[in-house]
Design an enzyme around this catalytic site. Structure first.
Site, PDB file in Angstrom:
ATOM      1  N   ARG A   8      -3.781   9.569   3.831  1.00  0.00           N
ATOM      2  CA  ARG A   8      -3.603  10.082   2.463  1.00  0.00           C
ATOM      3  C   ARG A   8      -4.364  11.397   2.240  1.00  0.00           C
ATOM      4  O   ARG A   8      -4.897  11.650   1.165  1.00  0.00           O
ATOM      5  CB  ARG A   8      -4.059   9.047   1.420  1.00  0.00           C
ATOM      6  CG  ARG A   8      -3.282   7.738   1.417  1.00  0.00           C
ATOM      7  CD  ARG A   8      -1.838   7.941   0.988  1.00  0.00           C
ATOM      8  NE  ARG A   8      -1.145   6.672   0.749  1.00  0.00           N
ATOM      9  CZ  ARG A   8      -0.538   5.965   1.704  1.00  0.00           C
ATOM     10  NH1 ARG A   8      -0.518   6.401   2.947  1.00  0.00           N
ATOM     11  NH2 ARG A   8       0.086   4.840   1.398  1.00  0.00           N
ATOM     12  N   SER A  37      -0.024   2.933  -5.523  1.00  0.00           N
ATOM     13  CA  SER A  37      -1.436   2.573  -5.318  1.00  0.00           C
ATOM     14  C   SER A  37      -2.312   3.545  -6.094  1.00  0.00           C
ATOM     15  O   SER A  37      -2.210   4.757  -5.903  1.00  0.00           O
ATOM     16  CB  SER A  37      -1.812   2.677  -3.839  1.00  0.00           C
ATOM     17  OG  SER A  37      -1.005   1.850  -3.051  1.00  0.00           O
ATOM     18  N   GLU A  57      -6.467   7.421  -5.219  1.00  0.00           N
ATOM     19  CA  GLU A  57      -5.487   8.118  -4.381  1.00  0.00           C
ATOM     20  C   GLU A  57      -4.733   9.138  -5.224  1.00  0.00           C
ATOM     21  O   GLU A  57      -4.342  10.194  -4.753  1.00  0.00           O
ATOM     22  CB  GLU A  57      -4.477   7.110  -3.811  1.00  0.00           C
ATOM     23  CG  GLU A  57      -3.435   7.752  -2.930  1.00  0.00           C
ATOM     24  CD  GLU A  57      -2.134   6.982  -2.835  1.00  0.00           C
ATOM     25  OE1 GLU A  57      -1.234   7.258  -3.672  1.00  0.00           O
ATOM     26  OE2 GLU A  57      -2.017   6.129  -1.955  1.00  0.00           O
TER      27      GLU A  57
HETATM   28  P1  FAD Z   1       3.694  14.737  -7.951  1.00  0.00           P
HETATM   29  O1  FAD Z   1       3.159  13.481  -8.520  1.00  0.00           O
HETATM   30  O2  FAD Z   1       4.558  15.573  -8.800  1.00  0.00           O
HETATM   31  O3  FAD Z   1       2.474  15.613  -7.428  1.00  0.00           O
HETATM   32  C1  FAD Z   1       1.444  15.033  -6.662  1.00  0.00           C
HETATM   33  C2  FAD Z   1       0.416  16.113  -6.333  1.00  0.00           C
HETATM   34  O4  FAD Z   1       0.989  17.088  -5.468  1.00  0.00           O
HETATM   35  C3  FAD Z   1      -0.059  16.882  -7.568  1.00  0.00           C
HETATM   36  O5  FAD Z   1      -1.402  17.231  -7.343  1.00  0.00           O
HETATM   37  C4  FAD Z   1       0.828  18.119  -7.591  1.00  0.00           C
HETATM   38  O6  FAD Z   1       0.197  19.222  -8.210  1.00  0.00           O
HETATM   39  C5  FAD Z   1       1.032  18.371  -6.100  1.00  0.00           C
HETATM   40  N1  FAD Z   1       2.339  18.943  -5.744  1.00  0.00           N
HETATM   41  C6  FAD Z   1       3.560  18.397  -5.993  1.00  0.00           C
HETATM   42  N2  FAD Z   1       4.524  19.138  -5.440  1.00  0.00           N
HETATM   43  C7  FAD Z   1       3.906  20.178  -4.826  1.00  0.00           C
HETATM   44  C8  FAD Z   1       4.359  21.301  -4.063  1.00  0.00           C
HETATM   45  N3  FAD Z   1       5.653  21.507  -3.841  1.00  0.00           N
HETATM   46  N4  FAD Z   1       3.440  22.162  -3.595  1.00  0.00           N
HETATM   47  C9  FAD Z   1       2.128  21.980  -3.825  1.00  0.00           C
HETATM   48  N5  FAD Z   1       1.637  20.940  -4.538  1.00  0.00           N
HETATM   49  C10 FAD Z   1       2.520  20.045  -5.017  1.00  0.00           C
HETATM   50  N6  FAD Z   1       2.801   7.212  -1.665  1.00  0.00           N
HETATM   51  C11 FAD Z   1       2.675   6.906  -0.354  1.00  0.00           C
HETATM   52  O7  FAD Z   1       2.112   7.677   0.436  1.00  0.00           O
HETATM   53  N7  FAD Z   1       3.174   5.744   0.150  1.00  0.00           N
HETATM   54  C12 FAD Z   1       3.803   4.835  -0.627  1.00  0.00           C
HETATM   55  O8  FAD Z   1       4.225   3.797  -0.157  1.00  0.00           O
HETATM   56  C13 FAD Z   1       3.947   5.129  -2.019  1.00  0.00           C
HETATM   57  N8  FAD Z   1       4.559   4.248  -2.849  1.00  0.00           N
HETATM   58  C14 FAD Z   1       4.683   4.539  -4.169  1.00  0.00           C
HETATM   59  C15 FAD Z   1       5.334   3.612  -4.998  1.00  0.00           C
HETATM   60  C16 FAD Z   1       5.495   3.872  -6.352  1.00  0.00           C
HETATM   61  C17 FAD Z   1       6.207   2.859  -7.208  1.00  0.00           C
HETATM   62  C18 FAD Z   1       5.015   5.083  -6.895  1.00  0.00           C
HETATM   63  C19 FAD Z   1       5.232   5.399  -8.331  1.00  0.00           C
HETATM   64  C20 FAD Z   1       4.358   6.006  -6.085  1.00  0.00           C
HETATM   65  C21 FAD Z   1       4.186   5.737  -4.713  1.00  0.00           C
HETATM   66  N9  FAD Z   1       3.519   6.634  -3.844  1.00  0.00           N
HETATM   67  C22 FAD Z   1       3.417   6.354  -2.500  1.00  0.00           C
HETATM   68  C23 FAD Z   1       2.930   7.877  -4.368  1.00  0.00           C
HETATM   69  C24 FAD Z   1       3.930   9.037  -4.507  1.00  0.00           C
HETATM   70  O9  FAD Z   1       5.255   8.581  -4.495  1.00  0.00           O
HETATM   71  C25 FAD Z   1       3.761  10.076  -3.400  1.00  0.00           C
HETATM   72  O10 FAD Z   1       2.449  10.576  -3.412  1.00  0.00           O
HETATM   73  C26 FAD Z   1       4.731  11.239  -3.546  1.00  0.00           C
HETATM   74  O11 FAD Z   1       4.692  12.059  -2.395  1.00  0.00           O
HETATM   75  C27 FAD Z   1       4.468  12.091  -4.781  1.00  0.00           C
HETATM   76  O12 FAD Z   1       5.546  12.986  -4.936  1.00  0.00           O
HETATM   77  P2  FAD Z   1       5.822  13.723  -6.320  1.00  0.00           P
HETATM   78  O13 FAD Z   1       6.868  14.738  -6.086  1.00  0.00           O
HETATM   79  O14 FAD Z   1       6.099  12.731  -7.383  1.00  0.00           O
HETATM   80  O15 FAD Z   1       4.418  14.426  -6.558  1.00  0.00           O
HETATM   81  N1  EPU Z   2      -3.754  -7.669  -1.264  1.00  0.00           N
HETATM   82  C1  EPU Z   2      -4.321  -8.641  -2.050  1.00  0.00           C
HETATM   83  N2  EPU Z   2      -3.997  -8.673  -3.372  1.00  0.00           N
HETATM   84  C2  EPU Z   2      -3.160  -7.775  -3.926  1.00  0.00           C
HETATM   85  C3  EPU Z   2      -2.595  -6.764  -3.132  1.00  0.00           C
HETATM   86  C4  EPU Z   2      -2.922  -6.737  -1.789  1.00  0.00           C
HETATM   87  O1  EPU Z   2      -5.077  -9.482  -1.570  1.00  0.00           O
HETATM   88  O2  EPU Z   2      -2.929  -7.876  -5.143  1.00  0.00           O
HETATM   89  C5  EPU Z   2      -4.090  -7.630   0.177  1.00  0.00           C
HETATM   90  C6  EPU Z   2      -3.287  -8.615   1.019  1.00  0.00           C
HETATM   91  O3  EPU Z   2      -4.141  -9.111   2.009  1.00  0.00           O
HETATM   92  C7  EPU Z   2      -2.226  -7.750   1.645  1.00  0.00           C
HETATM   93  C8  EPU Z   2      -2.983  -6.459   1.838  1.00  0.00           C
HETATM   94  O4  EPU Z   2      -3.817  -6.371   0.691  1.00  0.00           O
HETATM   95  O5  EPU Z   2      -1.801  -8.268   2.878  1.00  0.00           O
HETATM   96  C9  EPU Z   2      -2.122  -5.221   1.945  1.00  0.00           C
HETATM   97  O6  EPU Z   2      -1.239  -5.158   0.837  1.00  0.00           O
HETATM   98  P1  EPU Z   2       0.118  -4.331   0.914  1.00  0.00           P
HETATM   99  O7  EPU Z   2       0.840  -4.667   2.158  1.00  0.00           O
HETATM  100  O8  EPU Z   2       0.832  -4.509  -0.378  1.00  0.00           O
HETATM  101  O9  EPU Z   2      -0.344  -2.854   1.118  1.00  0.00           O
HETATM  102  P2  EPU Z   2      -1.482  -1.980   0.403  1.00  0.00           P
HETATM  103  O10 EPU Z   2      -2.589  -1.774   1.374  1.00  0.00           O
HETATM  104  O11 EPU Z   2      -1.832  -2.520  -0.920  1.00  0.00           O
HETATM  105  C10 EPU Z   2      -0.548   0.256   1.326  1.00  0.00           C
HETATM  106  C11 EPU Z   2      -0.291   1.618   0.770  1.00  0.00           C
HETATM  107  C12 EPU Z   2       1.054   1.637   0.056  1.00  0.00           C
HETATM  108  C13 EPU Z   2       2.137   1.309   1.071  1.00  0.00           C
HETATM  109  C14 EPU Z   2       1.840  -0.076   1.655  1.00  0.00           C
HETATM  110  C15 EPU Z   2       2.804  -0.434   2.773  1.00  0.00           C
HETATM  111  C16 EPU Z   2      -2.424   2.638   0.318  1.00  0.00           C
HETATM  112  C17 EPU Z   2      -3.419   3.046  -0.717  1.00  0.00           C
HETATM  113  N3  EPU Z   2      -1.350   2.003  -0.139  1.00  0.00           N
HETATM  114  O12 EPU Z   2      -0.683  -0.614   0.215  1.00  0.00           O
HETATM  115  O13 EPU Z   2       1.274   2.948  -0.441  1.00  0.00           O
HETATM  116  O14 EPU Z   2       3.406   1.315   0.473  1.00  0.00           O
HETATM  117  O15 EPU Z   2       0.513  -0.106   2.207  1.00  0.00           O
HETATM  118  O16 EPU Z   2       2.520   0.289   3.922  1.00  0.00           O
HETATM  119  O17 EPU Z   2      -2.631   2.915   1.486  1.00  0.00           O
HETATM  120  C18 EPU Z   2       0.900   4.356  -2.339  1.00  0.00           C
HETATM  121  O18 EPU Z   2       0.240   5.069  -1.572  1.00  0.00           O
HETATM  122  O19 EPU Z   2       1.096   4.639  -3.536  1.00  0.00           O
HETATM  123  C19 EPU Z   2       1.472   3.114  -1.814  1.00  0.00           C
HETATM  124  C20 EPU Z   2       2.176   2.259  -2.554  1.00  0.00           C
END
Ligand code: FAD
Ligand code: EPU
Length: 335
Positions: A161, A235, A331
């Site tokens: 991240r 997250s 994050e």
């Molecule tokens: P924004 O929220 O619009 O921007 C994020 C940051 O980047 C801000 O600081 C902004 O200023 C900057 N920025 C945006 N675009 C640019 C650009 N073109 N150039 C320079 N700076 C820029 N993330 C994960 O890594 N893994 C996941 O599994 C994951 N799951 C998610 C699930 C949900 C339901 C949600 C809501 C979010 C999740 N995220 C996850 C976080 C998010 O989707 C990612 O970080 C995504 O890349 C953000 O994209 P965005 O276009 O919405 O960025």
């Molecule tokens: N867990 C709990 N309670 C909860 C949630 C999680 O105990 O309420 C524990 C469980 O042991 C579970 C473990 O956490 O097995 C991991 O949970 P999960 O698989 O849901 O993944 P996460 O670590 O919570 C990360 C990323 C996600 C990504 C998933 C799948 C980060 C900060 N988050 O979540 O990314 O989708 O793994 O790879 O690394 C995001 O970055 O926004 C995001 C959603």
């Protein structure tokens, strides 16, 4: 597009926080973006899909929403294909495009909200894959000069991240395009247990990009709240990485603690577990709360404001620190 004034950002962030931007513009042309960067004197905030930001106050400056579009094949060689994708493309639509065309490498990153341009910012990752594994280069405009620069994979200095765009080059560049090296003969990554379980439940016996993408979407839909229904930014915190010795000591006191071993005697501890064990999971405070199925996700049920979500996040941090001696860090980007 003309600059608009006093625009609500509610529809431009997945938390659904209703703050105003003093000025707002969507850019579809690179030259237009360069002009704005060079000539604007007030603060500038770059926005993609708004799925990784928490707005805590009105934005006194110009919000530039990146809408640059285009997916081009740069080169094909052997089994490899190099795709150059403009920053304003929707990430999940790109994944579906690649799955349909048989380009492997990002199928595990299905259904991550947001834009292609934001993906390198925090090196998006999920289900055993991070974008750095397929990222060839990033094209970005330097905010101070308007000049285009190309960062190769190494110079992005990706981590969990993390990237240079989130730390040493924070607010210095706007990402305009990303080049990915994908494979027409992919090796599938099913290392994540939940993917294997879902493929089995779906009775998949021949692996395909689509089978994996579908499985990932299914897992995500079962855990993570859909921002169209409940405001959230995925997250809220990163999973903390602690020394092995600290983990062993914690295991004495908390035998059920979960941890994933990393190189150099480090362990990644799921923040969701720490938050759940600290008693926060499913707790609601007025319009905001901690999601009932995923304690790492803070939610806005509607009408919540960013300052109170930030306060909740600080209370969670303090209680996790007190109980486990572990500091969890956001994050998401707090504005
Ligand atoms: P924004 O929220 O619009 O921007 C994020 C940051 O980047 C801000 O600081 C902004 O200023 C900057 N920025 C945006 N675009 C640019 C650009 N073109 N150039 C320079 N700076 C820029 N993330 C994960 O890594 N893994 C996941 O599994 C994951 N799951 C998610 C699930 C949900 C339901 C949600 C809501 C979010 C999740 N995220 C996850 C976080 C998010 O989707 C990612 O970080 C995504 O890349 C953000 O994209 P965005 O276009 O919405 O960025
Ligand atoms: N867990 C709990 N309670 C909860 C949630 C999680 O105990 O309420 C524990 C469980 O042991 C579970 C473990 O956490 O097995 C991991 O949970 P999960 O698989 O849901 O993944 P996460 O670590 O919570 C990360 C990323 C996600 C990504 C998933 C799948 C980060 C900060 N988050 O979540 O990314 O989708 O793994 O790879 O690394 C995001 O970055 O926004 C995001 C959603």
């Amino acid at each position: 597009m003309q600059i608009q004034h006093e625009v609500s950002l509610k529809a431009h962030n997945t938390f659904g926080i209703d703050v105003k931007a003093q000025k707002f513009i969507e850019v579809t042309q690179l030259t237009e973006l360069q002009e704005l960067l060079i000539h604007t004197t007030e603060p500038i905030l770059i926005l993609g899909g708004g799925s990784n930001v928490l707005f805590t106050q009105d934005y006194e400056g110009l919000v530039i929403k990146i809408k640059l579009k285009g997916i081009d094949i740069l080169k094909e060689e052997g089994d490899s294909v190099w795709l150059k994708v403009a920053a304003g493309e929707v990430w999940h639509e790109l994944v579906l495009h690649c799955v349909e065309n048989g380009y492997g490498g990002i199928e595990n990153l299905s259904l991550i909200p947001g834009t292609v341009g934001a993906a390198p910012m925090q090196n998006i990752g999920a289900y055993g894959v991070e974008i750095r594994e397929v990222l060839e280069s990033v094209e970005a405009v330097q905010r101070s000069t308007g000049e285009i620069q190309v960062f190769n994979n190494e110079s992005c200095n990706f981590g969990y991240r993390e990237s240079v765009f989130k730390n040493i080059h924070k607010d210095a560049y706007v990402i305009t395009a990303v080049t990915l090296k994908l494979s027409k003969n992919p090796s599938f990554n099913t290392s994540y247990g939940a993917i294997q379980d879902t493929l089995k439940a779906n009775e998949v016996d021949t692996l395909s990009l689509k089978a994996i993408s579908d499985a990932v979407c299914q897992i995500r839909n079962s855990k993570l709240p859909n921002p169209a229904e409940i405001g959230n930014a995925g997250s809220f915190f990163k999973n903390p990485v602690i020394p092995q010795a600290q983990f062993e000591a914690l295991k004495e006191r908390f035998p059920n603690i979960v941890g994933y071993p990393l190189p150099e005697a480090q362990v990644k501890v799921p923040a969701g577990w720490l938050i759940e064990q600290s008693g926060w999971k499913g707790k609601r405070f007025g319009n905001i709360g901690v999601h009932a199925r995923q304690a790492l996700v803070l939610v806005n049920y509607g009408g919540g404001n960013g300052a109170e979500i930030r306060k909740l996040s600080q209370d969670i941090q303090a209680s996790v620190l007190e109980k486990f001696g572990i500091e969890i860090k956001p994050e998401i980007n707090i504005v």
